[in-house]
Scaffold this motif. Structure first.
Motif: not given
Length: 279
Positions: A23-35, A62-69, A247-249
């Motif tokens: 669930l952690l991995l799948s949630g990290s790939l989930m968009g903000a609107e869907e979450m 997008k969550p990975y890009v937002e956190l890392l960049l 979740l990405v963090a």
């Protein structure tokens, strides 16, 4: 039939262990609107029931890009974790290994009483020693510095207790043979103790890294300046608006600990077995 029953029980236990990770991995790939839509009853106190699909309907990075960049605070806290945890582990080896060798191979007055004191200190949780540690660090002027985390961790008693078990198991014939060949105490420790006690040292390294990489109470008590906070204190600051980033963090924070665990798994198992053995 017995093996099948045992296998089914183990599979069931493994399922409950792996579900949160999945669930952690799948949630990290989930968009903000869907979450927000799935977790609105939890994050925003909306009506209804929160749901968490096994797979995101619209996977995104997008969550990975937002956190890392776009989140420099994350990298600052990641660096804080590295410069606090690695010196602690290094200090546990440099200080704990010679101390454990002395307890295991030398006889001196007060040895049993001193080792018993080590065990008592090892059994005390941080909540018991928090006030005394705070007063000592404050008296030394180390509060609100990385040394407030490094120094108490480097002189931790558990690595000494763990490595003593391995050093004690080294046959005395080897150390006596080294002495007959002209090796002094330090040379014997360097050429006999360290190679043969490597599993114990590595198990202490793995346990020490996992403990201080996920530490919450020590940095929260000793570090008032938030610019010094490690990554373990990043997640409690996450709000409902950036739950996907949290979740990405969590995934990124899990990776170093997972790699260390996979590398030292056999040493960790040996350390747990040694710690549970009676003299």
């Amino acid at each position: 039939m017995k093996k099948w029953l045992i296998g089914m029980v183990l599979v069931l236990v493994a399922f409950f262990v792996w579900v949160p990770l999945w669930l952690l991995l799948s949630g990290s790939l989930m968009g903000a609107e869907e979450m927000a839509q799935n977790l609105a009853p939890v994050l925003k106190n909306a009506e209804g029931t929160a749901v968490w699909p096994l797979l995101p309907m619209y996977p995104t990075l997008k969550p990975y890009v937002e956190l890392l960049l776009d989140t420099p605070q994350f990298f600052a806290m990641f660096w804080n974790s590295c410069r606090q945890v690695f010196p602690v582990v290094l200090g546990q080896v440099l200080i704990g290994a010679p101390a454990a060798w002395a307890f295991a191979r030398f006889r001196f007055r007060g040895k049993k009483a001193l080792f018993s004191l080590y065990i008592v200190l090892m059994l005390m949780p941080f909540q018991v020693t928090m006030v005394s540690s705070y007063l000592v660090l404050d008296g030394l002027g180390l509060m609100n510095t990385v040394w407030a985390i490094i120094l108490p961790g480097a002189v931790s008693t558990f690595p000494v207790f763990l490595m003593v078990r391995f050093f004690t198991a080294i046959p005395s014939a080897l150390t006596e043979a080294a002495a007959l060949d002209g090796a002094g105490p330090f040379q014997t420790f360097l050429h006999v103790g360290l190679p043969l006690g490597a599993p114990g040292i590595l198990s202490a390294v793995v346990l020490g890294f996992l403990e201080y990489w996920n530490a919450l109470e020590q940095p929260l008590v000793f570090l008032k300046d938030k610019t010094l906070w490690p990554l373990s204190l990043y997640l409690p600051t996450v709000t409902a608006d950036n739950a996907g980033v949290s979740l990405v963090a969590s995934v990124i924070m899990l990776v170093p600990a997972l790699l260390i665990f996979l590398f030292g798994q056999k040493y960790l198992e040996a350390g747990i077995s040694a710690a549970g053995m009676k003299d």
